[in-house]
Design a protein around this motif. Sequence first.
Motif, short mmCIF file in Angstrom:
data_model
loop_
_atom_site.label_atom_id
_atom_site.label_comp_id
_atom_site.label_asym_id
_atom_site.label_seq_id
_atom_site.Cartn_x
_atom_site.Cartn_y
_atom_site.Cartn_z
N SER A 56 0.96 -1.01 0.02
CA SER A 56 0.08 0.12 -0.02
C SER A 56 0.68 1.31 -0.03
O SER A 56 0.51 2.40 -0.63
N LYS A 57 2.01 1.28 0.67
CA LYS A 57 2.93 2.50 0.75
C LYS A 57 3.43 2.75 -0.59
O LYS A 57 3.48 3.64 -1.17
N ILE A 58 3.80 1.82 -1.32
CA ILE A 58 4.54 1.55 -2.55
C ILE A 58 3.40 1.99 -3.65
O ILE A 58 3.67 2.93 -4.67
N ARG A 59 2.14 1.70 -3.57
CA ARG A 59 1.16 2.04 -4.44
C ARG A 59 0.93 3.65 -4.25
O ARG A 59 0.55 4.44 -5.19
N LYS A 60 0.98 4.16 -2.90
CA LYS A 60 0.66 5.51 -2.64
C LYS A 60 1.77 6.23 -3.33
O LYS A 60 1.66 7.51 -3.92
N GLU A 61 3.03 5.81 -3.30
CA GLU A 61 4.23 6.67 -3.66
C GLU A 61 4.25 6.69 -5.25
O GLU A 61 4.37 7.73 -5.80
N VAL A 62 3.75 5.55 -5.92
CA VAL A 62 3.72 5.43 -7.23
C VAL A 62 2.68 6.51 -7.66
O VAL A 62 2.83 7.26 -8.72
N GLU A 63 1.43 6.44 -7.17
CA GLU A 63 0.45 7.49 -7.46
C GLU A 63 0.76 8.75 -7.33
O GLU A 63 0.41 9.61 -7.80
N GLU A 64 1.46 9.06 -6.05
CA GLU A 64 2.02 10.56 -5.97
C GLU A 64 3.23 10.80 -6.78
O GLU A 64 3.19 12.09 -7.51
N THR A 65 4.17 10.09 -7.47
CA THR A 65 5.04 10.19 -8.39
C THR A 65 4.37 10.58 -9.75
O THR A 65 4.67 11.42 -10.46
N ARG A 66 3.14 9.71 -10.10
CA ARG A 66 2.43 10.00 -11.14
C ARG A 66 2.14 11.37 -11.28
O ARG A 66 1.95 11.97 -12.46
N ILE A 67 1.02 11.71 -10.26
CA ILE A 67 0.62 13.10 -10.20
C ILE A 67 1.46 14.23 -10.29
O ILE A 67 1.44 15.03 -10.84
N SER A 68 2.74 13.97 -9.40
CA SER A 68 3.87 15.21 -9.58
C SER A 68 4.17 15.11 -11.08
O SER A 68 4.42 16.32 -11.52
N GLN A 69 4.42 14.15 -12.04
CA GLN A 69 4.84 14.17 -13.31
C GLN A 69 3.67 14.91 -14.21
O GLN A 69 4.27 15.65 -15.11
N LEU A 70 2.59 14.58 -13.91
CA LEU A 70 1.60 14.99 -14.59
C LEU A 70 1.34 16.64 -14.31
O LEU A 70 1.43 17.56 -15.22
N GLU A 71 1.62 17.00 -13.20
CA GLU A 71 1.85 18.52 -12.86
C GLU A 71 2.80 19.02 -13.34
O GLU A 71 2.94 20.25 -13.87
N GLU A 72 4.00 18.41 -13.48
CA GLU A 72 5.48 18.93 -14.06
C GLU A 72 5.07 18.98 -15.57
O GLU A 72 5.51 19.85 -16.14
N GLN A 73 4.38 18.33 -16.07
CA GLN A 73 4.27 18.16 -17.47
C GLN A 73 2.97 19.15 -17.87
O GLN A 73 2.54 19.26 -19.08
N GLU A 74 2.22 19.75 -16.95
CA GLU A 74 1.00 20.61 -17.06
C GLU A 74 -0.03 20.15 -17.76
O GLU A 74 -0.87 20.63 -18.43
N GLN A 75 -0.25 18.74 -17.37
CA GLN A 75 -1.39 17.97 -17.90
C GLN A 75 -2.77 18.04 -16.73
O GLN A 75 -3.04 17.20 -16.21
N TRP A 76 -2.98 19.51 -16.69
CA TRP A 76 -3.93 19.73 -15.49
C TRP A 76 -5.56 18.93 -16.00
O TRP A 76 -6.10 18.65 -15.11
#
Length: 180
Positions: free
Chosen positions: A56-76
């Motif tokens: 569950s920790k790893i899944r949360k980390e993966v989701e957080e990194t995916r969200i941060s990547q989308l934010e960096e790529q400005e895919q709002w």
Amino acid sequence: MSEEQTIVAQPVPEATVDPVVPEKQTEQNQPLEVGNLIAESKKYRGRAQIAEQELSKIRKEVEETRISQLEEQEQWKSLAEERAAKLAELEPIVTAAQEQEADLRADLLSEIPEEEHETFGALPLNALRAVVNKLKTQRVAVSNAPSAPMNDNNVQLSKIKDSDRRMNWSNILESYKRKS
């Protein structure tokens, strides 16, 4: 080839069962085996729980990194769509929970007097439940036993039940004393 022949030529030893083993020893070994099996099961369960927590920790980390990547790529837009879908999924659950809470609050408030609704209506649900329970226990028990007034002149003693007459005999005597 000579090796194969020697291996085949050797007789396979059979498992021997000792018929002299007392039954008490096997009964004593069974609780130990059960205890060992239980301990082993607890160990595996603990390992599984730890693995689930890590997953569950790893899944949360993966989701957080995916969200941060989308934010960096400005895919709002894609982020907004995901969150809207998640909100739409959770919205019926929240409304059902709110309805259940309102029903429970109404049931609890119906058990207390009307003048107390304003006082206790704004309390959290757990506090309201505690107050209602306390008020229920403080109520005085009222007897449902029927009773005829003994001081009434219209009461005919011949129409009173025997059990009521026995219970109120002292009152009946007092009424006769007052009449004379």
